[in-house]
Design an enzyme around this catalytic site. Structure first.
Site, PDB file in Angstrom:
ATOM      1  N   ASP A   1       0.873  -1.159   0.000  1.00 33.33           N
ATOM      2  CA  ASP A   1       0.000   0.000   0.000  1.00 33.33           C
ATOM      3  C   ASP A   1       0.926   1.230   0.000  1.00 33.33           C
ATOM      4  OD1 ASP A   1      -2.341   1.628   0.428  1.00 33.33           O
ATOM      5  OD2 ASP A   1      -1.747   1.761   2.535  1.00 33.33           O
TER       6      ASP A   1
ATOM      7  N   ASP B   1      -0.044   5.097   0.771  1.00 35.83           N
ATOM      8  CA  ASP B   1      -0.263   6.099   1.819  1.00 35.83           C
ATOM      9  C   ASP B   1      -0.296   5.437   3.193  1.00 35.83           C
ATOM     10  OD1 ASP B   1      -0.436   7.929  -0.251  1.00 35.83           O
ATOM     11  OD2 ASP B   1      -2.623   7.980  -0.244  1.00 35.83           O
TER      12      ASP B   1
HETATM   13 MG   LIG Z   1      -2.850   3.209   3.443  1.00 40.21          MG
END
Ligand SMILES: [Mg+2]
Length: 154
Positions: free
Chosen positions: A13, A15
């Site tokens: 992932d 962010d």
């Molecule tokens: Mg995230």
């Protein structure tokens, strides 16, 4: 063997894992790396793993910024990583790809049994699970230290 020729990978992932999640990071100026993140990527590169980012940029779907802005952030991330001898093999942006991990697995011939999803949200882990990939939930802090604590795929 069904998995012959398939590759080991880590699907990250973005962010909250690679960059600090400031909410809709659609500008290069707002890119702030998580502590240890570039080192963690280099470590995974050195381990021979494909390193793929799957990121849910809902700010695009919300019209807050466009895909070109997302790509500019990713170009900056590539440059920052290159300066440290690290590399991301591919970015998948999710507003248009609800199951980015699945897509990455197909396009890069990844063996799901030799892959790992790292996310900071249970949704990331769930997306991996749907693709048959185990997950590791990053609690924050130093990503390199966290990655060092994991059994990376081989
Ligand atoms: Mg995230």
């Amino acid at each position: 063997m069904a998995t012959a020729g398939r590759r080991a990978a880590v699907i990250l992932d973005r962010d909250g894992v690679l960059n600090v999640d400031q909410g809709y990071v659609g500008e290069v100026e707002r890119l702030e790396w998580v502590a240890g993140a570039r080192r963690a990527v280099r470590r995974m590169n050195d381990a021979g793993l494909l390193v793929i980012v799957a990121t849910n940029q809902s700010g695009v779907a919300r019209g807050l910024f466009d895909l070109a802005a997302v790509n500019a952030v990713h170009a900056q991330m590539r440059a920052d990583l290159a300066a440290e001898g690290a590399r991301i093999d591919a970015f998948y942006v999710c507003p248009f790809l609800p199951d980015a991990p699945l897509r990455a697995i197909a396009e890069w011939s990844i063996d799901p049994a030799r892959a790992l999803v790292i996310g900071d949200n249970l949704r990331d882990i769930e997306a991996g699970r749907r693709a048959g990939v185990r997950g590791a939930l990053f609690p924050g802090g130093d990503l390199a230290r966290f990655v060092a604590s994991l059994a990376l795929p081989k």
